[in-house]
Design a protein around this motif. Sequence first.
Motif, PDB file in Angstrom:
ATOM      1  N   TYR A  53      11.178   4.006   1.050  1.00  0.00           N
ATOM      2  CA  TYR A  53      11.710   3.781  -0.299  1.00  0.00           C
ATOM      3  C   TYR A  53      10.962   2.634  -0.998  1.00  0.00           C
ATOM      4  CZ  TYR A  53      14.666   2.175  -4.040  1.00  0.00           C
ATOM      5  OH  TYR A  53      15.100   1.741  -5.269  1.00  0.00           O
ATOM      6  N   VAL A  54      10.780   1.490  -0.283  1.00  0.00           N
ATOM      7  CA  VAL A  54      10.119   0.355  -0.971  1.00  0.00           C
ATOM      8  C   VAL A  54       8.648   0.689  -1.268  1.00  0.00           C
ATOM      9  CG1 VAL A  54      11.660  -1.469  -0.088  1.00  0.00           C
ATOM     10  CG2 VAL A  54       9.562  -1.021   1.094  1.00  0.00           C
ATOM     11  N   HIS A  55       8.029   1.477  -0.372  1.00  0.00           N
ATOM     12  CA  HIS A  55       6.646   1.903  -0.661  1.00  0.00           C
ATOM     13  C   HIS A  55       6.609   2.784  -1.899  1.00  0.00           C
ATOM     14  CE1 HIS A  55       5.339   1.193   3.771  1.00  0.00           C
ATOM     15  NE2 HIS A  55       5.227   0.113   3.026  1.00  0.00           N
ATOM     16  N   LYS A  56       7.613   3.636  -2.030  1.00  0.00           N
ATOM     17  CA  LYS A  56       7.659   4.552  -3.184  1.00  0.00           C
ATOM     18  C   LYS A  56       7.813   3.745  -4.484  1.00  0.00           C
ATOM     19  CE  LYS A  56       8.935   8.739  -5.085  1.00  0.00           C
ATOM     20  NZ  LYS A  56       8.891   8.311  -6.442  1.00  0.00           N
ATOM     21  N   VAL A  57       8.657   2.689  -4.444  1.00  0.00           N
ATOM     22  CA  VAL A  57       8.825   1.853  -5.643  1.00  0.00           C
ATOM     23  C   VAL A  57       7.467   1.268  -6.038  1.00  0.00           C
ATOM     24  CG1 VAL A  57       9.869  -0.291  -6.542  1.00  0.00           C
ATOM     25  CG2 VAL A  57      11.249   1.294  -5.184  1.00  0.00           C
ATOM     26  N   ALA A  58       6.741   0.737  -5.042  1.00  0.00           N
ATOM     27  CA  ALA A  58       5.430   0.136  -5.317  1.00  0.00           C
ATOM     28  C   ALA A  58       4.464   1.205  -5.839  1.00  0.00           C
ATOM     29  CB  ALA A  58       4.878  -0.525  -4.060  1.00  0.00           C
ATOM     30  N   GLU A  59       4.474   2.386  -5.198  1.00  0.00           N
ATOM     31  CA  GLU A  59       3.545   3.449  -5.628  1.00  0.00           C
ATOM     32  C   GLU A  59       3.824   3.907  -7.055  1.00  0.00           C
ATOM     33  OE1 GLU A  59       3.979   6.215  -2.450  1.00  0.00           O
ATOM     34  OE2 GLU A  59       2.739   4.976  -1.126  1.00  0.00           O
ATOM     35  N   GLY A  96     -13.864   1.142  -5.048  1.00  0.00           N
ATOM     36  CA  GLY A  96     -12.633   0.439  -5.408  1.00  0.00           C
ATOM     37  C   GLY A  96     -11.760   0.236  -4.170  1.00  0.00           C
ATOM     38  N   LEU A  97     -10.626  -0.440  -4.346  1.00  0.00           N
ATOM     39  CA  LEU A  97      -9.678  -0.608  -3.235  1.00  0.00           C
ATOM     40  C   LEU A  97      -8.971   0.725  -2.978  1.00  0.00           C
ATOM     41  CD1 LEU A  97      -8.145  -3.958  -4.472  1.00  0.00           C
ATOM     42  CD2 LEU A  97      -9.311  -3.670  -2.303  1.00  0.00           C
ATOM     43  N   THR A  98      -8.591   0.962  -1.725  1.00  0.00           N
ATOM     44  CA  THR A  98      -7.893   2.222  -1.439  1.00  0.00           C
ATOM     45  C   THR A  98      -6.443   2.101  -1.934  1.00  0.00           C
ATOM     46  OG1 THR A  98      -7.040   1.502   0.678  1.00  0.00           O
ATOM     47  CG2 THR A  98      -9.226   2.532   0.702  1.00  0.00           C
ATOM     48  N   LYS A  99      -5.797   3.282  -1.992  1.00  0.00           N
ATOM     49  CA  LYS A  99      -4.406   3.297  -2.461  1.00  0.00           C
ATOM     50  C   LYS A  99      -3.528   2.403  -1.569  1.00  0.00           C
ATOM     51  CE  LYS A  99      -1.169   6.562  -4.277  1.00  0.00           C
ATOM     52  NZ  LYS A  99      -0.642   7.850  -4.437  1.00  0.00           N
ATOM     53  N   SER A 100      -3.781   2.478  -0.244  1.00  0.00           N
ATOM     54  CA  SER A 100      -2.904   1.676   0.634  1.00  0.00           C
ATOM     55  C   SER A 100      -3.247   0.184   0.546  1.00  0.00           C
ATOM     56  CB  SER A 100      -2.927   2.196   2.071  1.00  0.00           C
ATOM     57  OG  SER A 100      -4.054   1.758   2.737  1.00  0.00           O
ATOM     58  N   ASP A 101      -4.537  -0.163   0.292  1.00  0.00           N
ATOM     59  CA  ASP A 101      -4.886  -1.586   0.072  1.00  0.00           C
ATOM     60  C   ASP A 101      -4.075  -2.124  -1.094  1.00  0.00           C
ATOM     61  OD1 ASP A 101      -6.889  -1.654   1.959  1.00  0.00           O
ATOM     62  OD2 ASP A 101      -8.531  -1.284   0.543  1.00  0.00           O
ATOM     63  N   ILE A 102      -4.071  -1.346  -2.182  1.00  0.00           N
ATOM     64  CA  ILE A 102      -3.385  -1.819  -3.397  1.00  0.00           C
ATOM     65  C   ILE A 102      -1.890  -1.891  -3.139  1.00  0.00           C
ATOM     66  CG2 ILE A 102      -2.887  -1.271  -5.833  1.00  0.00           C
ATOM     67  CD1 ILE A 102      -5.679   0.024  -5.943  1.00  0.00           C
ATOM     68  N   ARG A 103      -1.358  -0.865  -2.461  1.00  0.00           N
ATOM     69  CA  ARG A 103       0.078  -0.861  -2.217  1.00  0.00           C
ATOM     70  C   ARG A 103       0.509  -2.055  -1.355  1.00  0.00           C
ATOM     71  NH1 ARG A 103       2.512   3.478   1.437  1.00  0.00           N
ATOM     72  NH2 ARG A 103       2.139   1.783   2.885  1.00  0.00           N
ATOM     73  N   ASN A 104      -0.328  -2.387  -0.347  1.00  0.00           N
ATOM     74  CA  ASN A 104       0.014  -3.545   0.492  1.00  0.00           C
ATOM     75  C   ASN A 104       0.115  -4.825  -0.332  1.00  0.00           C
ATOM     76  OD1 ASN A 104       0.158  -2.059   2.777  1.00  0.00           O
ATOM     77  ND2 ASN A 104      -1.931  -2.497   3.464  1.00  0.00           N
ATOM     78  N   GLU A 105      -0.829  -4.994  -1.269  1.00  0.00           N
ATOM     79  CA  GLU A 105      -0.801  -6.204  -2.106  1.00  0.00           C
ATOM     80  C   GLU A 105       0.431  -6.204  -3.009  1.00  0.00           C
ATOM     81  OE1 GLU A 105      -2.782  -8.689  -1.656  1.00  0.00           O
ATOM     82  OE2 GLU A 105      -4.037  -7.613  -0.229  1.00  0.00           O
TER      83      GLU A 105
END
Length: 304
Positions: A53-59, A96-105
């Motif tokens: 859920y929290v990953h989805k909010v960030a995405e 560019g940064l990957t999707k998961s790199d950006i999501r982690n930040e």
Amino acid sequence: MAAIKTESTHPYVTAVQEIAIQWLLRNKSPWLHPDFIFYRTKQGRKFKENCDYVHKVAEDIIDKRRREIENADLSSKKYLDFLDILLTAKDENVEGLTKSDIRNEVDTFLFEGHDTTASAISWILYSLAEHPEHQKRCQEEIDRVVSETKSGELEWKDLGKLEYLTLCIKEGMRLHSPVPGVSRVNSHPIQVDGCEIPTGSIILLNFYSLHHNPTVWGEDHMEFKPKRFTKEHSEKRDPFAFCPFSAGPRNCIGQNFAMSEEKVVLATLLQKLSFTLDKEHNVEKVIAAVMRPTDGIKLYVHSR
Ligand code: HEM
């Protein structure tokens, strides 16, 4: 350990609080360390559901901004914010940064940006309610600073003038340590007092203990004494004796913002309100990702 009551309005806040509790319980239960056991338990499944859920909010935040950038000319924007920079950054190979790199930040910012300051402000307010003499000094200072402004309201440039409030904020962050500790895995052996910590060890840096070291803070280290942070007293201490925002290359990048946020919220509250303790309610600490009260903090609020 007592259960922690989580009362909040936004499901993101509830999910983060539950993740912290589930992470803590897993840490303390070695049989839950292997993934193949943990994710088969009820707790493990709930942990995964909360993480998703929290990953989805960030995405969702990232996708919304990505669409806005695609439809807009970034050069016309006066300031690029953190997410604009992450989404448009390219390395020397134009990657560019990957999707998961950006999501982690984004996850780090979302978590570090709300739970930590909420913990700090709540505990500082608790100490000020417990010590009306310090609360009163803060209020007198706030009244004086506000009376000197043209607008009659606290302005950004005035935050530096709230010196006594700053002492109370620092002492509150020492006494309660909103981020009680962090951990690191060492990439090379480290020698400490003749003992070698082998590569790959998980090292817990316990800020709460650091902030309660009697040889540094005295036998009265459990007491709230803002004067410990006057220039005169601070100069005598090792700068690493007080590390609420960690230290070194991965310390808190939001620390100036966090200090300003704490001053703004506390000064705005104390300008209009006074706080006293509910003496019937026992407040105990539980160390989670941030320092939490086991059963909330209850204060009486009075108009000034
Ligand atoms: C009282 C409030 C705060 C406290 C006590 C606090 C404390 C910390 C600590 C101890 C760390 C180091 C974590 C580690 O080493 O594993 C950290 C990292 C970080 N903090 Fe804060 N923080 C606060 C507020 C904020 C705010 C408001 C933001 C953003 C707006 C923020 C953004 C970050 C970020 C992005 C990192 C990761 C830095 C990195 O890994 O290089 N923090 N914080």
